[in-house]
Design a protein around this motif. Structure first.
Motif, PDB file in Angstrom:
ATOM      1  N   GLY A 203     -21.046  -7.431  38.034  1.00 22.66           N
ATOM      2  CA  GLY A 203     -20.316  -7.225  38.160  1.00 22.66           C
ATOM      3  C   GLY A 203     -20.077  -7.955  39.810  1.00 22.66           C
ATOM      4  O   GLY A 203     -22.092  -7.316  39.780  1.00 22.66           O
ATOM      5  N   SER A 204     -19.849  -8.765  41.250  1.00 20.62           N
ATOM      6  CA  SER A 204     -20.732  -9.050  42.194  1.00 20.62           C
ATOM      7  C   SER A 204     -19.349  -7.857  42.557  1.00 20.62           C
ATOM      8  O   SER A 204     -18.569  -8.753  43.289  1.00 20.62           O
ATOM      9  CB  SER A 204     -20.836 -10.252  41.730  1.00 20.62           C
ATOM     10  OG  SER A 204     -21.294 -10.373  43.537  1.00 20.62           O
ATOM     11  N   TYR A 205     -19.572  -7.718  43.434  1.00 20.21           N
ATOM     12  CA  TYR A 205     -18.649  -7.102  45.227  1.00 20.21           C
ATOM     13  C   TYR A 205     -19.081  -6.931  46.543  1.00 20.21           C
ATOM     14  O   TYR A 205     -20.230  -6.818  46.980  1.00 20.21           O
ATOM     15  CB  TYR A 205     -18.923  -5.784  44.127  1.00 20.21           C
ATOM     16  CG  TYR A 205     -17.966  -5.616  43.642  1.00 20.21           C
ATOM     17  CD1 TYR A 205     -17.490  -5.937  42.526  1.00 20.21           C
ATOM     18  CD2 TYR A 205     -18.461  -5.245  41.960  1.00 20.21           C
ATOM     19  CE1 TYR A 205     -16.873  -5.639  42.048  1.00 20.21           C
ATOM     20  CE2 TYR A 205     -18.617  -4.527  41.408  1.00 20.21           C
ATOM     21  CZ  TYR A 205     -17.470  -5.208  40.252  1.00 20.21           C
ATOM     22  OH  TYR A 205     -17.034  -5.074  39.656  1.00 20.21           O
ATOM     23  N   PRO A 206     -18.377  -7.947  47.279  1.00 19.04           N
ATOM     24  CA  PRO A 206     -19.292  -8.501  47.885  1.00 19.04           C
ATOM     25  C   PRO A 206     -18.536  -7.686  49.379  1.00 19.04           C
ATOM     26  O   PRO A 206     -18.010  -6.794  49.414  1.00 19.04           O
ATOM     27  CB  PRO A 206     -18.150  -9.659  49.021  1.00 19.04           C
ATOM     28  CG  PRO A 206     -16.757  -9.875  48.299  1.00 19.04           C
ATOM     29  CD  PRO A 206     -17.401  -8.748  46.494  1.00 19.04           C
ATOM     30  N   GLN A 216     -22.937  -6.548  46.726  1.00 14.94           N
ATOM     31  CA  GLN A 216     -23.852  -5.162  45.360  1.00 14.94           C
ATOM     32  C   GLN A 216     -23.368  -5.800  43.828  1.00 14.94           C
ATOM     33  O   GLN A 216     -22.247  -6.327  43.534  1.00 14.94           O
ATOM     34  CB  GLN A 216     -22.933  -3.968  45.691  1.00 14.94           C
ATOM     35  CG  GLN A 216     -22.928  -3.275  46.984  1.00 14.94           C
ATOM     36  CD  GLN A 216     -22.612  -1.760  47.003  1.00 14.94           C
ATOM     37  OE1 GLN A 216     -21.911  -1.288  46.190  1.00 14.94           O
ATOM     38  NE2 GLN A 216     -23.104  -1.319  47.964  1.00 14.94           N
ATOM     39  N   VAL A 218     -23.670  -5.362  40.077  1.00 11.72           N
ATOM     40  CA  VAL A 218     -23.098  -4.048  38.681  1.00 11.72           C
ATOM     41  C   VAL A 218     -23.462  -4.626  37.563  1.00 11.72           C
ATOM     42  O   VAL A 218     -22.851  -5.771  37.636  1.00 11.72           O
ATOM     43  CB  VAL A 218     -22.113  -3.616  39.513  1.00 11.72           C
ATOM     44  CG1 VAL A 218     -22.597  -2.289  38.034  1.00 11.72           C
ATOM     45  CG2 VAL A 218     -22.427  -2.893  40.358  1.00 11.72           C
TER      46      VAL A 218
ATOM     47  N   ARG B  20     -15.933   3.366  39.883  1.00 15.53           N
ATOM     48  CA  ARG B  20     -17.494   3.204  40.737  1.00 15.53           C
ATOM     49  C   ARG B  20     -16.628   3.005  42.709  1.00 15.53           C
ATOM     50  O   ARG B  20     -17.468   2.975  43.364  1.00 15.53           O
ATOM     51  CB  ARG B  20     -17.903   1.380  40.776  1.00 15.53           C
ATOM     52  CG  ARG B  20     -19.055   1.144  41.596  1.00 15.53           C
ATOM     53  CD  ARG B  20     -19.554  -0.318  41.534  1.00 15.53           C
ATOM     54  NE  ARG B  20     -20.680  -0.505  41.734  1.00 15.53           N
ATOM     55  CZ  ARG B  20     -20.318  -0.968  43.526  1.00 15.53           C
ATOM     56  NH1 ARG B  20     -18.669  -1.325  43.314  1.00 15.53           N
ATOM     57  NH2 ARG B  20     -21.109  -1.355  44.331  1.00 15.53           N
ATOM     58  N   ASP B  48     -10.978  -6.820  34.717  1.00 18.94           N
ATOM     59  CA  ASP B  48     -11.127  -8.681  34.584  1.00 18.94           C
ATOM     60  C   ASP B  48     -10.479  -9.619  32.968  1.00 18.94           C
ATOM     61  O   ASP B  48     -11.830 -10.347  33.117  1.00 18.94           O
ATOM     62  CB  ASP B  48     -12.398  -8.920  35.767  1.00 18.94           C
ATOM     63  CG  ASP B  48     -13.032  -8.104  36.757  1.00 18.94           C
ATOM     64  OD1 ASP B  48     -11.605  -8.263  37.770  1.00 18.94           O
ATOM     65  OD2 ASP B  48     -13.474  -7.146  36.989  1.00 18.94           O
ATOM     66  N   THR B  76     -17.665 -15.541  42.296  1.00 22.56           N
ATOM     67  CA  THR B  76     -18.392 -15.286  40.938  1.00 22.56           C
ATOM     68  C   THR B  76     -17.582 -15.193  40.262  1.00 22.56           C
ATOM     69  O   THR B  76     -16.506 -15.441  39.972  1.00 22.56           O
ATOM     70  CB  THR B  76     -19.011 -14.254  41.593  1.00 22.56           C
ATOM     71  OG1 THR B  76     -17.985 -12.489  41.896  1.00 22.56           O
ATOM     72  CG2 THR B  76     -19.641 -14.353  42.968  1.00 22.56           C
ATOM     73  N   HIS B  77     -18.550 -15.607  38.480  1.00 22.27           N
ATOM     74  CA  HIS B  77     -17.748 -15.687  37.643  1.00 22.27           C
ATOM     75  C   HIS B  77     -16.990 -14.990  37.526  1.00 22.27           C
ATOM     76  O   HIS B  77     -16.086 -14.896  36.303  1.00 22.27           O
ATOM     77  CB  HIS B  77     -18.588 -15.650  36.733  1.00 22.27           C
ATOM     78  CG  HIS B  77     -19.636 -13.837  37.203  1.00 22.27           C
ATOM     79  ND1 HIS B  77     -20.797 -13.756  37.603  1.00 22.27           N
ATOM     80  CD2 HIS B  77     -19.117 -12.658  35.791  1.00 22.27           C
ATOM     81  CE1 HIS B  77     -21.063 -12.434  37.190  1.00 22.27           C
ATOM     82  NE2 HIS B  77     -19.902 -12.354  36.387  1.00 22.27           N
ATOM     83  N   ASP B  78     -17.013 -13.558  38.140  1.00 16.69           N
ATOM     84  CA  ASP B  78     -15.874 -12.903  37.632  1.00 16.69           C
ATOM     85  C   ASP B  78     -14.297 -12.594  38.465  1.00 16.69           C
ATOM     86  O   ASP B  78     -13.822 -11.789  38.089  1.00 16.69           O
ATOM     87  CB  ASP B  78     -16.517 -10.984  38.072  1.00 16.69           C
ATOM     88  CG  ASP B  78     -17.252 -10.638  38.923  1.00 16.69           C
ATOM     89  OD1 ASP B  78     -17.506 -11.905  40.202  1.00 16.69           O
ATOM     90  OD2 ASP B  78     -17.800  -9.965  39.059  1.00 16.69           O
ATOM     91  N   VAL B 151     -11.651  -6.979  48.952  1.00 14.71           N
ATOM     92  CA  VAL B 151     -11.943  -6.417  50.130  1.00 14.71           C
ATOM     93  C   VAL B 151     -11.005  -5.916  51.041  1.00 14.71           C
ATOM     94  O   VAL B 151      -9.975  -6.702  51.696  1.00 14.71           O
ATOM     95  CB  VAL B 151     -12.893  -7.081  50.728  1.00 14.71           C
ATOM     96  CG1 VAL B 151     -13.534  -6.625  52.168  1.00 14.71           C
ATOM     97  CG2 VAL B 151     -13.718  -7.914  49.978  1.00 14.71           C
TER      98      VAL B 151
END
Lengths: 250, 250
Positions: A203-206, A216, A218, B20, B48, B76-78, B151
């Motif tokens: 997972g990608s979290y801006p 971040q 994960v 999380r 997702d 991103t891919h997710d 966000v």
């Protein structure tokens, strides 16, 4: 992660939908289930309307191994969860002797144990009690549904009572790596890593903060060694993009 | 409140279900909708997974006047929300010229506007953009569905862009009265007030704090005078039970 037991949370309460109250119970349950290897698949919030509670509960309990409801089991007129759950299961509801005893013990003066407080001892037929160590009024389990209080401190206490009743799966291992790198700068590399390691969910979290942006990443999976391998790849990716990768806990 | 426009929130993201991240976007949207007289009826959180997003979205957009989704529109891919929304509507998805322009303007060096960042300009056919004043990548509206960022700061900015597009209903007036009284001591009186004033929804929320317990009573309705009348009744009820009622804002 598809072989693990699955779960859903059903939050019941107008106060969440009006925005008056920020739900935190879902997050508490999500974090509680992780170490058990139970995968939380869905959260729903509905208001204090019997037909909506019944419809949501019947969908969720058919779809997932466990359903956790929170809210609507107090003494007031807007507490309709127990009746709605009984209706969803098509069973009766009546005063539960043990629940009456637990509640009665809370009142020094029997006159204080009034009709509305007695309502909290009404439990659907066939349900087992979930002890409430905070304020006596119990939750209950019926089949795969756990009916918990909405007050966060009471709900947390009830989760501890529920723990021994749950089937366990394989816990998910999670590693987070962060750096002050723009998500868009590493997105292609990230997709390539995900393709190479399909058994680890990345997972990608801006992050947007007063002191700048960052990301971040994960890595989540069952195999600790594999998760570490992927975390290493993510660290290298962030470093190659000019970041100073930091491992966050957990 | 049944004549007001209705709405649902669909939160998309594994990070909410793993525990999380604590979702706050639903609460922001709930509070945003109140003054518009739009009734938030349901919140759902899914992961997702395209099939789950599509199924939830198609249920919610058929059932409510508006659906607000948050999450999954990054590079991103997710980030699979835009594709899932296109699939739910059965329409194509392609690079949107205006979205490409908005995004390109963000990068001084055209080489930084890479393929993954361009992904954020992929918009379902027939959708209109929702401007993002924070980080350029737009959200979009398709029919009665508003697709917003995950966000929180970006989502809030997008809500401001959405505001002029919403039909308005009659705003709900809300008054809260609180006192250090046990909920069970006033439950019968509360039910009697609710029966006498069916057009005002009365909610009762127990409070457990280090400094003791209490209750917050909320009266909600369209008619300010009627809500005030009920608030007066609630105040008298709390005082009769030995409390010192306090009016909370709002």
């Amino acid at each position: 992660m598809s072989e693990n037991p699955t779960a859903a949370v059903l939050v019941i309460g107008n106060e969440i939908l009006s925005g008056r109250t920020q739900d935190t119970n879902s997050n508490t349950i999500a974090r509680f289930l992780g170490p058990f290897g139970i995968t939380l698949k869905e959260i729903r919030v509905v208001g204090d309307f019997a037909d909506e509670i019944i419809a949501a509960l019947n969908t969720l309990r058919a779809r997932y191994c466990y359903v956790f409801t929170t809210g609507g089991i107090g003494p007031t007129h807007d507490d309709i969860t127990a009746d709605a759950v009984a209706a969803a299961f098509g069973v009766g509801i009546d005063y539960h002797p043990e629940a009456l005893k637990l509640l009665a013990a809370r009142f020094a003066d029997p006159a204080d144990f009034n009709a509305m407080r007695r309502r909290m001892a009404r439990i659907p037929d066939g349900a087992s009690l979930i002890r409430n160590t905070v304020s006596a009024a119990p939750g209950f389990q019926i089949d795969n549904v756990f009916v918990l209080a909405g007050v966060p401190s009471i709900m947390r206490a009830m989760l501890d009572e529920v723990a021994p009743r749950l089937s366990r799966g394989r816990p998910v291992i999670s590693v987070t790596v962060a750096a002050a790198v723009a998500e868009g700068a590493i997105a292609a590399g990230l997709a390539a890593i995900q393709t190479r390691f399909p058994d680890v969910a990345i997972g990608s979290y801006p992050v947007y903060r007063a002191d700048g942006y960052g990301v971040q990443l994960v890595a989540r999976g069952f195999d600790p060694a594999l998760v570490e391998t992927v975390a290493g790849e993510l660290t290298s990716l962030l470093a190659a993009a000019g970041g100073k990768p930091e491992r966050l806990s957990p």
